[in-house]
Each structure stands twice: as structure tokens, then as C-alpha cells.
Design an enzyme around this catalytic site. Structure first.
Site: not given
Ligand code: PBG
Length: 337
Positions: A260, A205
């Protein structure tokens, strides 16, 4: 196979366009497909009853009270969507520096989980583990002397995960990027008797500018007041590090991993899927949704075509599934054209 490039010839011997002549042959040779069951729908839940409130920076996305959320989730499930990812919009008066509301079994997320599992039991419920919906400073963890401290944060995250599992959450999705949290959460879940609750780790992330509209949606942008999350989320410059993060999370017990944001990080998605061969998800985040929606609203892009192409690109890059705010719209199109 090695890249097959025939000796140059004129007229050409190889004519790839033969396989593009008509829809039937294009669909016969298509390497990837998109179906509603590839999609996970991230949803925003708010307090109240019969209440819906648009997210200004995400046209078409609403914060829904639990009753309306259950209705919307049931409808999405009817279109073939198999899971939702739940994000609570915590009232400002319930946010504190220590984010203790995260471990309140009566918090908004827990009530929403119970309602969803009661009324739409066959729909999977995924819940974020991180403190940002609950902290008055908007960070995902506890802050000491201006720094988000790791190990004390992980202790709270373990309690948050168990609280959500107890409410009936099927999949715990740690999105906080603290070190060692997957192992600690796995152990805490198992000790509490939740060895069947799965972990979907936000393993790679990045500290991304594309989360802006999400932070508006849950109200954490104002709490953060311009601060960033670069001391815990990853540097967008790094790819090798994403592979180390994924390796660690898998070693610690993650069942599934996520990359992400989505479209700007398709290279990471492909490398993760190739290297680890585990269920790998991509999150098409709020800023990606906002970009596509805004361009379509101006008439600069065909909304439906750009949406489906963006989603298919995740499948091509190796995703097993995609978290996307487009999920119900895309599922309806895929179902009914
Ligand atoms: C919270 C969290 C964020 C998102 C998902 N979980 C925001 C952040 O890390 O600041 C972003 C999702 C999106 O932009 O759609 N830890």
C-alpha cells in the site's frame, strides 16, 4: 523462457499483431483477468440511522450509517464482491490521546461488524487494527514526548484486535506499522480463542501523500494537523526494506500480506509476490481513486476504461486481490458490461 527475439528480418517473420486482430483471439491469449471476487470494498461507517454523507475529496464515496452500510454491502455481495474492509468515522468527542475507544466493544466498528455478520453472513468482514480512527492527535499509536511509542501501542492493538474478533470480524488487518505487532496480535487472538481469525498484514505500507482523501473521510487529517507518519510508515525510497517487512510479518504469523499504496508501488507488489508466493493484496488508496475520478469528471479520462485498466494492472503485477473504492462500480461493469 528467455526473451525470444528472432533475428531481424524484413518482412518480419514474427508478427505479434496476429494475436491482436479480433476480440476473440485477444481474449484467448489474455494472461490475466479481473473478476468481482478479486475486489475488496473499503467502506466508511458513521453514526446515525438512514444517514449518508458524501466524502468531498472522493466523489461517489459516502460515509454510511450502519443500516445503509448493511444494504450497500448486501448489494455489493450480490455483484460478487466477497469482502468489505471497514473504517469507522469516530465522532470527535470520542477521540482521546490514548484512543481508548478502540477497545470499546460497543464502538462503531464493533456494532457495524455485528450488523454485517448478522445480516450478510457470507460476506467477509476485514477490519483495520490501528488507533488513528480513535486518537485526538490522529496517529496510529500512543504518543510520548512527540514520538509514537512501539511496545505500549502494540499492547493496545492486541486488545483492539481481540475486541474486533469478539464482535465477529473475520480478518484482522493491522495497518499501524508497529514492530512486532503481527506476532503479538496472533498470540493475543489465539489465547482468546480466535485461532480461526485470519491476519491480513499491511506489511509494506508507505508514508504516502496518497492517503489524503482517506484522512478527510475519517476526520483524522484535522487531528494530525499537518504531522506525518514517517517514523513508522515506510520511506517511499525503499524496496528491499519492504521485503524485510514482509518476511518479518510472515514469520510472525501473517496469513496474507498487503502492499500500500497501489499503482505507484506495483514494483513492490511484483517483488513481494515473486519472492514469498503467499496471498498478496494491493490497496488502491484514496488518493489514487481521487486522481482517476477527478480526471474523469473533467472529461480527461474515460472513467470506466481507466478504472478497469488500473485494476487489471494489479492482477498483472501479481495481486491476488485489490482493495479499491471502485469495487461496486467495477463489479457491476464486469457483471453487466
Ligand atoms: C490507517 C489507515 C490509513 C489508510 C488505511 N488505514 C491512513 C493512514 O495510514 O494514514 C489509508 C487508506 C486510503 O488512503 O485509502 N492506519
Amino acid at each position: 523462457m528467455d526473451n525470444f527475439i528472432p533475428a531481424p528480418a524484413w518482412p518480419p517473420v514474427a508478427r505479434p499483431r496476429r494475436l491482436r486482430r479480433s476480440p476473440w483471439i485477444r481474449s484467448l491469449v489474455a494472461e490475466n483477468t479481473l473478476s468481482p471476487s478479486d475486489l475488496i470494498w473499503p467502506v466508511f461507517v458513521r453514526e446515525g440511522a438512514g444517514t449518508r454523507e458524501p466524502v468531498v475529496s472522493m466523489p461517489g464515496v459516502e460515509r454510511l450509517s450502519i443500516d445503509l452500510l448493511v444494504e450497500a454491502a448486501a448489494e455489493a455481495h450480490g455483484l460478487g464482491i466477497q469482502a468489505v474492509a471497514l473504517f469507522p468515522v469516530t465522532p470527535a468527542e470520542r477521540k482521546t490521546p490514548d484512543g481508548v475507544e478502540a477497545v470499546n466493544p460497543e464502538n462503531l466498528a464493533c456494532r457495524a461488524i455485528r450488523a454485517l455478520k448478522h445480516q450478510v453472513p457470507s460476506l467477509g468482514v476485514i477490519c483495520d487494527v490501528a488507533l488513528d480512527p480513535y486518537t485526538s492527535h490522529g496517529h496510529d499509536g500512543l504518543v510520548r514526548d512527540g514520538y509514537v511509542v512501539n511496545d505500549p501501542t502494540v499492547e493496545v492493538l492486541c486488545k483492539q484486535a481481540v475486541t474486533q474478533a469478539r464482535a465477529g470480524c473475520d480478518v484482522i488487518a493491522p495497518s499501524d506499522m508497529m514492530d512486532g505487532r503481527i506476532g503479538a496480535i496472533r498470540k493475543a487472538l489465539d489465547l482468546a480463542g480466535y485461532d480461526q481469525v485470519a491476519i491480513l498484514s499491511y506489511a509494506a505500507k508507505y508514508a504516502s501523500a496518497f492517503y489524503g482523501p482517506f484522512r478527510d473521510a475519517v476526520g483524522s487529517a484535522a487531528n494530525l494537523g499537518g504531522a506525518d507518519k514517517k517514523t513508522y510508515q515506510m520511506d517511499p525510497a525503499n524496496a528491499e526494506e519492504a521485503l524485510r517487512e514482509v518476511a518479518l510479518d510472515l514469520a510472525e504469523g501473517a496469513d496474507m500480506v498487503m502492499v500500500k499504496p497501489g499503482m505507484p508501488y506495483l514494483d513492490i507488489l511484483t517483488r513481494v509476490k515473486r519472492q514469498f508466493e503467499v496471498p498478496t493484496f494491493a490497496y488502491q488508496v484514496s488518493g489514487e481513486y481521487a486522481m482517476l475520478t477527478a480526471a474523469a469528471a473533467n472529461g480527461w479520462l474515460d472513467h470506466d476504461k481507466a478504472m478497469l485498466e488500473s485494476l487489471l494492472s494489479f492482477k498483472r503485477a501479481g495481486a491476488d486481490g485489490i482493495l479499491t473504492y471502485f469495487a461496486p462500480k467495477a463489479a457491476r461493469l464486469l457483471r453487466h458490461g
